[in-house]
Scaffold this motif. Structure first.
Motif, PDB file in Angstrom:
ATOM      1  N   GLU A  13       0.738  -1.114   0.156  1.00  0.00           N
ATOM      2  CA  GLU A  13       0.071   0.205   0.230  1.00  0.00           C
ATOM      3  C   GLU A  13       0.881   1.121  -0.187  1.00  0.00           C
ATOM      4  OE1 GLU A  13      -4.387  -1.564   1.774  1.00  0.00           O
ATOM      5  OE2 GLU A  13      -2.889  -0.869   3.418  1.00  0.00           O
ATOM      6  N   LEU A  14       2.071   1.067   0.399  1.00  0.00           N
ATOM      7  CA  LEU A  14       2.879   2.199   0.548  1.00  0.00           C
ATOM      8  C   LEU A  14       3.424   2.549  -0.895  1.00  0.00           C
ATOM      9  CD1 LEU A  14       5.438   2.021   3.631  1.00  0.00           C
ATOM     10  CD2 LEU A  14       4.095   3.895   3.289  1.00  0.00           C
ATOM     11  N   SER A  15       3.705   1.532  -1.664  1.00  0.00           N
ATOM     12  CA  SER A  15       4.021   1.663  -3.033  1.00  0.00           C
ATOM     13  C   SER A  15       2.847   2.502  -3.820  1.00  0.00           C
ATOM     14  CB  SER A  15       4.263   0.359  -3.733  1.00  0.00           C
ATOM     15  OG  SER A  15       5.630  -0.259  -3.065  1.00  0.00           O
ATOM     16  N   ALA A  16       1.621   1.951  -3.692  1.00  0.00           N
ATOM     17  CA  ALA A  16       0.297   2.324  -4.118  1.00  0.00           C
ATOM     18  C   ALA A  16       0.291   3.880  -3.666  1.00  0.00           C
ATOM     19  CB  ALA A  16      -0.885   1.589  -3.836  1.00  0.00           C
ATOM     20  N   ILE A  17       0.703   4.347  -2.710  1.00  0.00           N
ATOM     21  CA  ILE A  17       0.372   5.624  -2.288  1.00  0.00           C
ATOM     22  C   ILE A  17       1.635   6.468  -3.044  1.00  0.00           C
ATOM     23  CG2 ILE A  17       0.913   7.274  -0.486  1.00  0.00           C
ATOM     24  CD1 ILE A  17      -0.325   5.435   1.645  1.00  0.00           C
ATOM     25  N   SER A  18       2.704   5.976  -3.246  1.00  0.00           N
ATOM     26  CA  SER A  18       3.737   6.943  -3.930  1.00  0.00           C
ATOM     27  C   SER A  18       3.447   6.931  -5.198  1.00  0.00           C
ATOM     28  CB  SER A  18       5.057   6.365  -3.682  1.00  0.00           C
ATOM     29  OG  SER A  18       5.335   5.026  -3.876  1.00  0.00           O
ATOM     30  N   ALA A  19       3.022   5.636  -5.746  1.00  0.00           N
ATOM     31  CA  ALA A  19       2.476   5.853  -7.347  1.00  0.00           C
ATOM     32  C   ALA A  19       1.556   6.936  -7.349  1.00  0.00           C
ATOM     33  CB  ALA A  19       2.063   4.500  -7.841  1.00  0.00           C
ATOM     34  N   ALA A  20       0.395   6.753  -6.720  1.00  0.00           N
ATOM     35  CA  ALA A  20      -0.701   7.881  -6.925  1.00  0.00           C
ATOM     36  C   ALA A  20      -0.391   9.124  -6.493  1.00  0.00           C
ATOM     37  CB  ALA A  20      -1.882   7.495  -5.698  1.00  0.00           C
ATOM     38  N   MET A  21       0.753   9.376  -5.596  1.00  0.00           N
ATOM     39  CA  MET A  21       1.245  10.753  -5.549  1.00  0.00           C
ATOM     40  C   MET A  21       2.295  11.322  -6.529  1.00  0.00           C
ATOM     41  SD  MET A  21       1.605  10.982  -1.505  1.00  0.00           S
ATOM     42  CE  MET A  21       2.112  12.729  -1.211  1.00  0.00           C
ATOM     43  N   GLN A  22       2.798  10.266  -7.534  1.00  0.00           N
ATOM     44  CA  GLN A  22       3.616  10.632  -8.365  1.00  0.00           C
ATOM     45  C   GLN A  22       5.079  10.875  -7.806  1.00  0.00           C
ATOM     46  OE1 GLN A  22       1.081  12.944 -11.033  1.00  0.00           O
ATOM     47  NE2 GLN A  22       1.315  11.432 -12.497  1.00  0.00           N
ATOM     48  N   VAL A  23       5.478  10.359  -6.836  1.00  0.00           N
ATOM     49  CA  VAL A  23       6.686  10.310  -5.942  1.00  0.00           C
ATOM     50  C   VAL A  23       7.514   9.305  -6.072  1.00  0.00           C
ATOM     51  CG1 VAL A  23       5.684  12.414  -4.533  1.00  0.00           C
ATOM     52  CG2 VAL A  23       5.873   9.999  -3.906  1.00  0.00           C
ATOM     53  N   ARG A  74       8.376  17.555   3.618  1.00  0.00           N
ATOM     54  CA  ARG A  74       9.538  17.996   4.316  1.00  0.00           C
ATOM     55  C   ARG A  74      10.725  17.247   3.519  1.00  0.00           C
ATOM     56  NH1 ARG A  74       7.442  17.979   9.340  1.00  0.00           N
ATOM     57  NH2 ARG A  74       7.883  16.211   9.849  1.00  0.00           N
ATOM     58  N   HIS A  75      10.513  15.806   3.357  1.00  0.00           N
ATOM     59  CA  HIS A  75      11.481  15.016   3.044  1.00  0.00           C
ATOM     60  C   HIS A  75      11.681  15.142   1.465  1.00  0.00           C
ATOM     61  CE1 HIS A  75      12.653  12.737   6.688  1.00  0.00           C
ATOM     62  NE2 HIS A  75      11.392  12.842   7.331  1.00  0.00           N
ATOM     63  N   LEU A  76      10.706  15.286   0.615  1.00  0.00           N
ATOM     64  CA  LEU A  76      10.458  15.158  -0.826  1.00  0.00           C
ATOM     65  C   LEU A  76      10.864  16.495  -1.424  1.00  0.00           C
ATOM     66  CD1 LEU A  76       7.755  12.512  -1.575  1.00  0.00           C
ATOM     67  CD2 LEU A  76      10.635  12.166  -1.667  1.00  0.00           C
ATOM     68  N   SER A  77      10.187  17.338  -0.985  1.00  0.00           N
ATOM     69  CA  SER A  77      10.304  18.922  -1.610  1.00  0.00           C
ATOM     70  C   SER A  77      10.496  19.949  -0.674  1.00  0.00           C
ATOM     71  CB  SER A  77       9.404  19.001  -2.529  1.00  0.00           C
ATOM     72  OG  SER A  77       7.974  18.988  -1.959  1.00  0.00           O
ATOM     73  N   PRO A  78      11.608  19.973   0.525  1.00  0.00           N
ATOM     74  CA  PRO A  78      11.660  20.686   1.592  1.00  0.00           C
ATOM     75  C   PRO A  78      11.423  22.174   1.323  1.00  0.00           C
ATOM     76  CG  PRO A  78      13.751  19.626   0.874  1.00  0.00           C
ATOM     77  CD  PRO A  78      12.870  19.298   0.228  1.00  0.00           C
ATOM     78  N   ASP A  79      11.474  22.805   0.276  1.00  0.00           N
ATOM     79  CA  ASP A  79      11.477  24.084  -0.317  1.00  0.00           C
ATOM     80  C   ASP A  79      10.167  24.411  -0.650  1.00  0.00           C
ATOM     81  OD1 ASP A  79      14.299  24.372   0.521  1.00  0.00           O
ATOM     82  OD2 ASP A  79      15.155  23.682  -1.506  1.00  0.00           O
ATOM     83  N   SER A  80       9.346  23.498  -0.851  1.00  0.00           N
ATOM     84  CA  SER A  80       8.113  23.834  -1.371  1.00  0.00           C
ATOM     85  C   SER A  80       7.110  24.522  -0.516  1.00  0.00           C
ATOM     86  CB  SER A  80       7.255  22.461  -1.977  1.00  0.00           C
ATOM     87  OG  SER A  80       6.896  21.700  -0.999  1.00  0.00           O
ATOM     88  N   ALA A  81       6.176  25.369  -1.133  1.00  0.00           N
ATOM     89  CA  ALA A  81       5.129  26.039  -0.125  1.00  0.00           C
ATOM     90  C   ALA A  81       4.021  24.999   0.374  1.00  0.00           C
ATOM     91  CB  ALA A  81       4.536  27.181  -0.978  1.00  0.00           C
ATOM     92  N   PRO A  82       3.432  25.053   1.306  1.00  0.00           N
ATOM     93  CA  PRO A  82       2.203  24.458   1.738  1.00  0.00           C
ATOM     94  C   PRO A  82       1.219  24.367   0.486  1.00  0.00           C
ATOM     95  CG  PRO A  82       2.826  25.753   3.476  1.00  0.00           C
ATOM     96  CD  PRO A  82       3.487  26.236   2.206  1.00  0.00           C
ATOM     97  N   GLY A  83       0.406  23.204   0.542  1.00  0.00           N
ATOM     98  CA  GLY A  83      -0.652  22.897  -0.491  1.00  0.00           C
ATOM     99  C   GLY A  83      -0.154  22.142  -1.581  1.00  0.00           C
ATOM    100  N   GLY A  84       0.975  21.338  -1.669  1.00  0.00           N
ATOM    101  CA  GLY A  84       1.367  20.440  -2.546  1.00  0.00           C
ATOM    102  C   GLY A  84       1.233  19.156  -1.937  1.00  0.00           C
ATOM    103  N   LEU A  85       2.429  18.728  -1.731  1.00  0.00           N
ATOM    104  CA  LEU A  85       2.438  17.144  -1.487  1.00  0.00           C
ATOM    105  C   LEU A  85       1.837  16.881  -0.011  1.00  0.00           C
ATOM    106  CD1 LEU A  85       6.117  15.952  -2.426  1.00  0.00           C
ATOM    107  CD2 LEU A  85       4.000  15.466  -3.360  1.00  0.00           C
ATOM    108  N   ASP A  86       1.950  17.841   0.901  1.00  0.00           N
ATOM    109  CA  ASP A  86       1.160  17.685   2.127  1.00  0.00           C
ATOM    110  C   ASP A  86      -0.412  17.521   2.169  1.00  0.00           C
ATOM    111  OD1 ASP A  86       0.892  20.328   1.109  1.00  0.00           O
ATOM    112  OD2 ASP A  86       0.684  21.561   3.058  1.00  0.00           O
TER     113      ASP A  86
END
Lengths: 204, 204
Positions: free
Chosen positions: A86-96, A150-162
């Motif tokens: 399921e972790l793999s399915a989450i990362s695939a769905a989030m495209q990370v 924080r881990h994948l795109s530490p410089d991004s603004a809120p409203g993305g991967l979060d």
């Protein structure tokens, strides 16, 4: 499969047993909800001694808006279990590339148990020494989403991967569980999943 | 209802809410498993203070032959709930005039909740002040069967009503539950039953 399955048969299933593996174990680290890998965990009947989710009871929080914040209530959230699949399915769905279990508060990562998040409450997850009782599916939360960002795109603004995490991880976030039998659980050990008989309940 | 219900739809149901009444309340009496009627019970998070089933944990017994007898384990059996409608179905199946809830260890008798025994684990039974979590269907046992025989035919030899009860009460014996929110529950009060989303889990 026959096309002539009766409606009644689809509404009930007998007890089932399936096997899996406890791939990895984690205990809480800083900042919340992150965890760090360990080789074994000595569980007692209140969970993992010395950690935030330890206890038969806990204080009500934002997950229980119908109770006053801080009201002492039955815990049901001692241990968090998630599956590698399921972790793999989450990362695939989030495209990370990956969503690491230690970013989002997992204590146990399994493999080989299909649809872990759908295991009904009351299912027993049996280790060599200890047994857990599945309480409920875990809800994807924005705190875990922030940890991923924080881990994948530490410089991004809120409203993305979060925000993407709670949306994409729905139904894949694993389960919360309670200790039924105390004992030490170990990374790499075989586990047996005992699913009780199921019948869909309808008021009508 | 349409004859063209899809298999997928039958395998999942959304959350449901239904209403019922707490018809009567009972606390333990002698001899076990008998109980006696009371107007109210002050529940704390371990159950009914001062009674046999009080506690977050209990000792493993004949219901858990896979654990050593006497092993300390998660309880899950603080409170016993049964429905007036299912009690009537049991007495009809046993061909006796009545099966009283206080003969067989009930703490709470409900009315108006269909198929109480089939409520899935994780269902919340919400009282004005307290909330219970359904843990599992209760298993009809021969000790309760003996109590019924003692009341209905005190001079009969073993092997009659005592054995008929576990056979005829299967699927009608109510549920065991745990306290999630402490508070006083009262005979006659309205209750709300919150059934979580259900999906039949299959390993295949």
């Amino acid at each position: 499969m026959s096309l002539e399955i009766s409606a009644a048969a689809l509404r009930s299933l007998p007890a089932q047993v399936t096997k899996g593996v406890c791939e990895a174990l984690f205990v809480e680290a800083e900042p919340y909800p992150e965890t760090q890998a360990v080789a074994e965990i000595a569980l007692d009947l209140q969970g993992i001694p010395g950690t935030r989710h330890y206890g038969f009871t806990r204080k009500a929080g934002p997950r229980e808006p119908w109770y006053g914040r801080g009201m002492e209530m039955r815990s049901g959230r001692q241990i968090t279990v998630i599956s590698r699949e399921e972790l793999s399915a989450i990362s695939a769905a989030m495209q990370v590339a990956t969503v690491a279990p230690e970013w989002i508060g997992a204590n146990i990562v399994t493999s080989g148990i299909p649809h872990l998040t759908l295991l009904p409450a009351g299912t027993r997850i049996v280790f060599a020494e200890a047994t857990l009782v599945v309480e409920a599916p875990n809800a994807p939360c924005r705190i875990a989403g922030k940890a991923i960002a924080r881990h994948l795109s530490p410089d991004s603004a809120p409203g993305g991967l979060d925000l993407a995490f709670p949306a994409k991880a729905k139904g894949l976030r694993g389960v919360v569980a309670t200790v039924e039998r105390a004992g030490t659980i170990r990374a790499g050990e075989a586990i047996t999943v005992k699913v009780p008989p199921q019948t869909l309940w309808q008021s009508g």
